[in-house]
Write a protein that holds these residues in place. Sequence first.
Motif, PDB file in Angstrom:
ATOM      1  N   ALA A  65     -15.187  29.781  37.614  1.00 40.17           N
ATOM      2  CA  ALA A  65     -16.029  29.058  38.216  1.00 40.17           C
ATOM      3  C   ALA A  65     -15.957  28.765  39.092  1.00 40.17           C
ATOM      4  O   ALA A  65     -16.292  28.402  40.582  1.00 40.17           O
ATOM      5  CB  ALA A  65     -16.467  28.203  36.952  1.00 40.17           C
ATOM      6  N   ALA A  66     -14.069  28.315  39.107  1.00 38.66           N
ATOM      7  CA  ALA A  66     -13.406  27.338  40.151  1.00 38.66           C
ATOM      8  C   ALA A  66     -13.338  28.273  41.194  1.00 38.66           C
ATOM      9  O   ALA A  66     -13.788  27.292  42.918  1.00 38.66           O
ATOM     10  CB  ALA A  66     -12.306  26.566  39.733  1.00 38.66           C
ATOM     11  N   ALA A  67     -13.194  29.271  41.015  1.00 39.57           N
ATOM     12  CA  ALA A  67     -12.619  29.897  42.824  1.00 39.57           C
ATOM     13  C   ALA A  67     -13.911  30.769  43.305  1.00 39.57           C
ATOM     14  O   ALA A  67     -14.724  30.387  44.359  1.00 39.57           O
ATOM     15  CB  ALA A  67     -12.073  31.167  41.655  1.00 39.57           C
ATOM     16  N   ILE A  68     -14.911  30.950  42.508  1.00 38.27           N
ATOM     17  CA  ILE A  68     -16.280  31.141  43.494  1.00 38.27           C
ATOM     18  C   ILE A  68     -17.240  29.317  43.905  1.00 38.27           C
ATOM     19  O   ILE A  68     -17.654  30.100  45.270  1.00 38.27           O
ATOM     20  CB  ILE A  68     -17.360  31.693  41.935  1.00 38.27           C
ATOM     21  N   ALA A  69     -17.076  28.527  43.052  1.00 43.61           N
ATOM     22  CA  ALA A  69     -17.290  27.315  43.767  1.00 43.61           C
ATOM     23  C   ALA A  69     -16.955  27.197  44.734  1.00 43.61           C
ATOM     24  O   ALA A  69     -16.797  26.540  46.400  1.00 43.61           O
ATOM     25  CB  ALA A  69     -17.231  26.413  42.938  1.00 43.61           C
ATOM     26  N   ALA A  70     -15.410  26.823  44.998  1.00 40.82           N
ATOM     27  CA  ALA A  70     -14.566  26.995  46.448  1.00 40.82           C
ATOM     28  C   ALA A  70     -15.022  28.143  47.071  1.00 40.82           C
ATOM     29  O   ALA A  70     -13.781  28.184  48.274  1.00 40.82           O
ATOM     30  CB  ALA A  70     -12.917  27.032  46.020  1.00 40.82           C
ATOM     31  N   GLY A  71     -15.644  29.106  46.858  1.00 43.72           N
ATOM     32  CA  GLY A  71     -15.522  29.920  47.918  1.00 43.72           C
ATOM     33  C   GLY A  71     -14.758  31.022  47.681  1.00 43.72           C
ATOM     34  O   GLY A  71     -14.344  32.080  49.237  1.00 43.72           O
ATOM     35  N   LEU A  72     -13.476  31.363  46.757  1.00 45.18           N
ATOM     36  CA  LEU A  72     -12.691  32.099  46.882  1.00 45.18           C
ATOM     37  C   LEU A  72     -12.929  33.692  46.944  1.00 45.18           C
ATOM     38  O   LEU A  72     -12.280  34.214  46.434  1.00 45.18           O
ATOM     39  CB  LEU A  72     -11.135  31.508  45.867  1.00 45.18           C
ATOM     40  N   CYS A  73     -13.963  33.553  45.488  1.00 44.86           N
ATOM     41  CA  CYS A  73     -14.712  34.982  45.427  1.00 44.86           C
ATOM     42  C   CYS A  73     -15.885  34.827  45.242  1.00 44.86           C
ATOM     43  O   CYS A  73     -16.504  33.465  45.519  1.00 44.86           O
ATOM     44  CB  CYS A  73     -13.593  35.486  44.604  1.00 44.86           C
ATOM     45  N   ASP A  74     -16.473  36.299  45.585  1.00 46.05           N
ATOM     46  CA  ASP A  74     -18.758  35.804  45.232  1.00 46.05           C
ATOM     47  C   ASP A  74     -18.339  36.421  43.801  1.00 46.05           C
ATOM     48  O   ASP A  74     -19.841  35.845  43.459  1.00 46.05           O
ATOM     49  CB  ASP A  74     -19.244  36.252  46.364  1.00 46.05           C
ATOM     50  N   VAL A  75     -18.166  37.363  43.195  1.00 41.29           N
ATOM     51  CA  VAL A  75     -18.703  38.539  41.963  1.00 41.29           C
ATOM     52  C   VAL A  75     -17.201  38.512  41.623  1.00 41.29           C
ATOM     53  O   VAL A  75     -16.361  39.312  41.870  1.00 41.29           O
ATOM     54  CB  VAL A  75     -19.104  39.487  42.023  1.00 41.29           C
ATOM     55  N   ALA A  76     -17.396  37.674  40.057  1.00 40.28           N
ATOM     56  CA  ALA A  76     -15.899  38.119  39.252  1.00 40.28           C
ATOM     57  C   ALA A  76     -15.814  38.488  38.068  1.00 40.28           C
ATOM     58  O   ALA A  76     -17.056  38.808  37.741  1.00 40.28           O
ATOM     59  CB  ALA A  76     -15.369  37.029  39.112  1.00 40.28           C
ATOM     60  N   VAL A  77     -15.116  39.777  37.634  1.00 43.46           N
ATOM     61  CA  VAL A  77     -15.103  40.651  36.600  1.00 43.46           C
ATOM     62  C   VAL A  77     -13.054  40.086  36.096  1.00 43.46           C
ATOM     63  O   VAL A  77     -12.647  40.204  36.183  1.00 43.46           O
ATOM     64  CB  VAL A  77     -15.201  42.149  36.941  1.00 43.46           C
ATOM     65  N   ILE A  78     -14.278  39.410  34.726  1.00 46.55           N
ATOM     66  CA  ILE A  78     -13.083  39.066  33.737  1.00 46.55           C
ATOM     67  C   ILE A  78     -13.565  40.972  32.457  1.00 46.55           C
ATOM     68  O   ILE A  78     -13.742  41.128  32.376  1.00 46.55           O
ATOM     69  CB  ILE A  78     -13.591  37.989  33.016  1.00 46.55           C
ATOM     70  N   ALA A  79     -12.165  41.173  33.000  1.00 40.89           N
ATOM     71  CA  ALA A  79     -12.028  42.346  31.901  1.00 40.89           C
ATOM     72  C   ALA A  79     -10.737  42.811  30.865  1.00 40.89           C
ATOM     73  O   ALA A  79      -9.608  41.870  31.021  1.00 40.89           O
ATOM     74  CB  ALA A  79     -11.931  43.536  32.448  1.00 40.89           C
ATOM     75  N   TYR A  80     -10.894  43.641  29.847  1.00 40.99           N
ATOM     76  CA  TYR A  80      -9.714  43.461  28.912  1.00 40.99           C
ATOM     77  C   TYR A  80     -10.404  44.613  28.102  1.00 40.99           C
ATOM     78  O   TYR A  80     -11.380  44.888  27.755  1.00 40.99           O
ATOM     79  CB  TYR A  80      -9.826  42.672  27.790  1.00 40.99           C
ATOM     80  N   GLY A  81      -8.546  45.534  27.594  1.00 43.28           N
ATOM     81  CA  GLY A  81      -8.537  46.847  26.923  1.00 43.28           C
ATOM     82  C   GLY A  81      -7.407  46.919  26.281  1.00 43.28           C
ATOM     83  O   GLY A  81      -6.082  46.457  27.054  1.00 43.28           O
ATOM     84  N   SER A  82      -7.582  48.151  25.556  1.00 43.10           N
ATOM     85  CA  SER A  82      -6.251  47.747  24.696  1.00 43.10           C
ATOM     86  C   SER A  82      -6.805  48.569  23.502  1.00 43.10           C
ATOM     87  O   SER A  82      -7.586  48.478  22.563  1.00 43.10           O
ATOM     88  CB  SER A  82      -6.062  46.847  23.374  1.00 43.10           C
ATOM     89  N   THR A  83      -5.686  49.561  23.291  1.00 43.69           N
ATOM     90  CA  THR A  83      -5.452  51.009  22.478  1.00 43.69           C
ATOM     91  C   THR A  83      -4.549  50.168  21.259  1.00 43.69           C
ATOM     92  O   THR A  83      -3.545  51.659  20.903  1.00 43.69           O
ATOM     93  CB  THR A  83      -4.791  51.957  23.082  1.00 43.69           C
ATOM     94  N   GLN A  84      -4.777  48.929  19.906  1.00 44.31           N
ATOM     95  CA  GLN A  84      -3.914  48.474  19.331  1.00 44.31           C
ATOM     96  C   GLN A  84      -4.106  49.381  18.202  1.00 44.31           C
ATOM     97  O   GLN A  84      -2.697  49.764  17.208  1.00 44.31           O
ATOM     98  CB  GLN A  84      -4.075  47.259  19.346  1.00 44.31           C
ATOM     99  N   ARG A  85      -5.177  50.300  17.728  1.00 41.55           N
ATOM    100  CA  ARG A  85      -5.403  51.096  16.789  1.00 41.55           C
ATOM    101  C   ARG A  85      -4.656  52.327  17.025  1.00 41.55           C
ATOM    102  O   ARG A  85      -4.179  52.806  16.128  1.00 41.55           O
ATOM    103  CB  ARG A  85      -6.720  50.931  15.854  1.00 41.55           C
ATOM    104  N   SER A  86      -5.056  52.646  18.151  1.00 43.57           N
ATOM    105  CA  SER A  86      -4.726  54.009  18.137  1.00 43.57           C
ATOM    106  C   SER A  86      -3.409  54.297  18.569  1.00 43.57           C
ATOM    107  O   SER A  86      -2.667  54.980  17.997  1.00 43.57           O
ATOM    108  CB  SER A  86      -5.603  54.992  19.516  1.00 43.57           C
TER     109      SER A  86
END
Length: 380
Positions: free
Chosen positions: A93-114
Amino acid sequence: MSIRGRAAIVGAAEVDTWQSEGRSPVGLMAEATRRAVADAGLTLADVDGLFSASSHYTFPTMNLAEKLGMHPRFMDSSNIGGASFISHVGHAAAAIAAGLCDVAVIAYGSTQRSDKGKLVSRAEWSAYEEPYGLIHPISSVALMAQRHMHEFGTTSEQLAAVAVSAREWSLLHPNPPYPKPLTVDDVVGSRMISTPLHARDCCLVTDGGAAIVMTSAQRAATLRRPPVFLMGFSESSNHRTVSAMPNLTSTVANQTSRLALEMAGRSLADIDTAHVYDAFTISLLILLEDIGFCGKGEGGPFVADGNIAPGGTLALNTNGAGLSYTHPGMLGLFLLTEAVAQLRGDAGQRQVPGAATSLVHGMGLTIAAHSTAILSTHAD
């Protein structure tokens, strides 16, 4: 400059929340990203900001960018454990408000069980704990449980009520990992892992990927899904290792929740759903007290009276969360996706009628790092 109401979540997705279908951790991140971006009505070409944290990768945003063929102009892979992704919401939100990016993705992945326990966390070796046999994180949290029981008379049966309530919520989900009810006797009769915590006091071990998409409030108004606005945010840390924890029954969650609510112009009375990190029954109980849903030392009776079960006074972790839905090493992003489902009215049988404001609280490591976000369907 305040970030209050300046950015909104416009896309969300989960993938393989129990067992991965042969995907790698970055593969799970990539698939969740594709689904979340499509959910927002955008394309990967619209995304210019990437945020992630990982126990698998030192450079998760770079791995994800390479996997998807992206060249973002802003990246953040700051890691404070399972709280990272709630923190990333504030950072994005801060980066978007500052104009550092327009569309941000926050992502995560784990294969802890496998991985069947093969994953070795990048957490640093502790010279003050490991030589003395302290097993991270379960033994650290068991110390907190012992202290809470000593100070406040909390019982194993009361802790078990936390797991029972989580299971009741998960049974309302269309795809629960355990489709049978859980009882207090089931919990206290399960294998002792680290006294006084039993196996059912501990979170699940699963695979899973998730992603959310954020953009400015102005752009969000033009997109296909109803926006979920970030109204308040705060983060802090309490300690790094449990041996340095100032008080085994209290954390700075009281600070982050208070500051986030103040920024949002809300109070706990305004919260329709709460999504609080539940790696262990005792850790959730302590956080409920610190955030203020009940008084310090009153968590045991509060949960035993059914307040956090479906139909209780607090709609908490409405998909079953880490104790009964999914926990692929870090839970924070899955708390956010469930909050979004509730605020969009997409939660099916577990939907809280009229949900308009949600509190999401993440913790990292042994209740050490904390971040709180207040989400709302209205930017006012």
